[in-house]
Design an enzyme around this catalytic site. Sequence first.
Site, short mmCIF file in Angstrom:
data_model
loop_
_atom_site.label_atom_id
_atom_site.label_comp_id
_atom_site.label_asym_id
_atom_site.label_seq_id
_atom_site.Cartn_x
_atom_site.Cartn_y
_atom_site.Cartn_z
N ASP A 459 -73.20 -7.83 8.14
CA ASP A 459 -74.09 -6.93 7.41
C ASP A 459 -73.62 -6.95 5.95
OD1 ASP A 459 -75.34 -4.84 6.19
OD2 ASP A 459 -74.87 -3.35 7.73
N VAL A 460 -74.43 -7.55 5.09
CA VAL A 460 -73.99 -7.73 3.70
C VAL A 460 -73.81 -6.42 2.94
CG1 VAL A 460 -74.87 -10.09 3.41
CG2 VAL A 460 -76.37 -8.14 2.89
N ASN A 486 -79.05 -15.16 -1.19
CA ASN A 486 -80.42 -15.28 -0.71
C ASN A 486 -80.87 -14.08 0.10
OD1 ASN A 486 -82.89 -16.66 0.45
ND2 ASN A 486 -81.64 -16.38 2.28
N TYR A 553 -88.65 -3.51 -4.30
CA TYR A 553 -88.34 -4.95 -4.28
C TYR A 553 -88.27 -5.51 -5.69
CZ TYR A 553 -88.84 -9.94 -3.28
OH TYR A 553 -88.65 -11.29 -3.21
N LYS A 557 -84.87 -6.89 -7.55
CA LYS A 557 -84.74 -8.30 -7.96
C LYS A 557 -84.56 -8.41 -9.48
CE LYS A 557 -85.18 -10.81 -4.13
NZ LYS A 557 -84.20 -11.79 -3.67
N VAL A 586 -93.72 -18.36 -0.54
CA VAL A 586 -93.09 -19.27 0.42
C VAL A 586 -93.43 -18.72 1.81
CG1 VAL A 586 -90.92 -20.27 1.22
CG2 VAL A 586 -91.25 -19.78 -1.20
#
Length: 656
Positions: A459-460, A486, A553, A557, A586
């Site tokens: 878990d980052v 990422n 978001y 970012k 993507v």
Amino acid sequence: MKNLWNDKEAEQFKGELAQRVYTSRLLGRDSSLVLHGGGNTSVKITETSITGRSEEILYVKGSGWDLVTIEEAGFAPVKMAPLLELAKLETLTDPQMVNELKTSLTLATAPSPSVETILHATLPYKYVDHTHADAIVAITNTDQGEAHIKKIYGDQVVVIPYVMPGFDLARLCAKLFATEAGSNTIGMVLLNHGIFSFADNAKASYDRMITLVNQAEAYLAAQDAWTISMPSTTPSSPDLVALATLRHDLSLAAGKAMIVTRDTSQIANDFVHHPDVTQLSQQGPATPDHVIRTKRLPMLGTQLGSYTDHYARYFSEHAPQAKDKKSMLDPAPRIVIDPDLGLLCAGQSIKDAFIVRDIYQHTIEVILRANALGGYQALSAQNLFDMEYWDLEQAKLKKGGTRPPFTGEVALVTGAASGIGHACVTSLLARGAAVVGIDLDNKVTQIHDRPDYLGIVCDVTQPKLLQQVLTATANHFGGLDMLVLNAGLFPGGCRIETLADEDWRKVMAVNLDANFSLMRASYPLLKLAPNGGRVVVIGSKNVPAPGPGAAAYSASKAALNQLARVAALEWGADHIRINSLHPNAVFDTALWTDDVLQARAQHYGLTVDQYKRNNVLQTEITSRDVAELAAELCGVLFAKTTAAQIPIDGGNERVI
Ligand code: ZN
């Protein structure tokens, strides 16, 4: 030592060559007989040539094949007649021998025949087996080696004093065999090197090898020199910056980035702390062909400078005695023994480093047994030098041609279980890097099953867990060169007035805070990357062109983007480059199911295909496209670029 022959298994190998394959694999299965390309086997078969002539062919192990996985194609067919003529010559240089072996093949596509081909040809038996059995090298690497061998075997074996493999050894063996072999002879012991067995069928030759080695093991046991005993120690957990520092220095000495892996086995740890480790480890390898993998001596401690000086002296002392002119190989150690760092094994790839590790685990056993038998005594430095600098040995390392660009380097990718992260792992592996992939999804441990990939569930958002990941990275590969940030969250559309604190914080925690923590924790390692550290940030089109409904978001970012720019300023002097990619649309990720795609396309009155290509270039952007660019950003093409922000979106009018 167990005899692994199995009638049922053996039945499936029909024919003389197939039987040769079977027992070669049996030898290969026991790492105390042969290791990583060591040993060789042969069979002599009478065949009819294309013109109808009957001729005897020696099928001998091809260079580059491992006994454990060998197939019929791994044996080189060489005509016996010219080999027997060659064996009568007084001298034959290496280039001449290589040329003669090659031009005596009956198959143009065959691998290069083993350097011990002529020796196999001269032994008057159909099947010949050769190993570097641990027990034999333990006994013969002692002061009284030859006396012990005679005591064990009597007239069962012919004893050959040490001569470098190749033509001279073949000649000596042929000569001594002719004069000393008798009706009881079933093998040949090569002092400081290994053992041969032979017979007229595959099973008997294999059985004899096992019997002979068992006799050696029993002898060691009877001399109280079989069971290994060392004071037991508890494994240390070294400082990861110290590990990365050593890898940095070692890579500089080697002139290329190197993977350095810690051997955390009990035997390795006990040996490092053995009271006599200095004396025991500074003799030389157990069998001379190990020297191209391990170098002659391990480095004690972490003083690279004194090790490389010592190596340079060894070179200048022994090179003048060599048959031809030699140029010095890189002087970096392949094994490091240090009380704080433990036992470290170095190689250009993790595969190479693991070979060193496997060899040295066996070497430790050999050393300790030989020591118990009266004192370990390896070959002279000159003999080992000749082997280390033998072109035919070095050629083994050069197989496989040029190495990919990130060979010896280590990358860490977050969010690696799927989508862009998964594709980044693949692109980096393809360029030769060793890769650590982390993800919340436990699929990350299974996306690749290969030694240069390490998947860790993490878990980052937990800085402690990130620290553990870096520790594992340093233990496994020695350091960190490339970081691909990422992992990210992209929650569904929600306007600011209805955005809950909790949702905002969750996005910030993953997309911003976690990356900050990982960057901070990685910095000391990236700073020690031998070719300079590189960070790639997977940003978003939303940074230059935010969209409604994605406040958290877009803000996260954008903040990450600003963090990357500051990092570029702060870390540039440490040769760390940091660049960002801003992908858009993507769709081949887990996020975009067919249903979601369909719904979004409909929303804009487009077909799915039109929706996917809704950009200036009218092209579809895939995870692989992003990953390839991310990998290239770490390469030489962008060596002089930092703080770049590159869109990968097919051209977006708002960004343009
Ligand atoms: Zn050998």
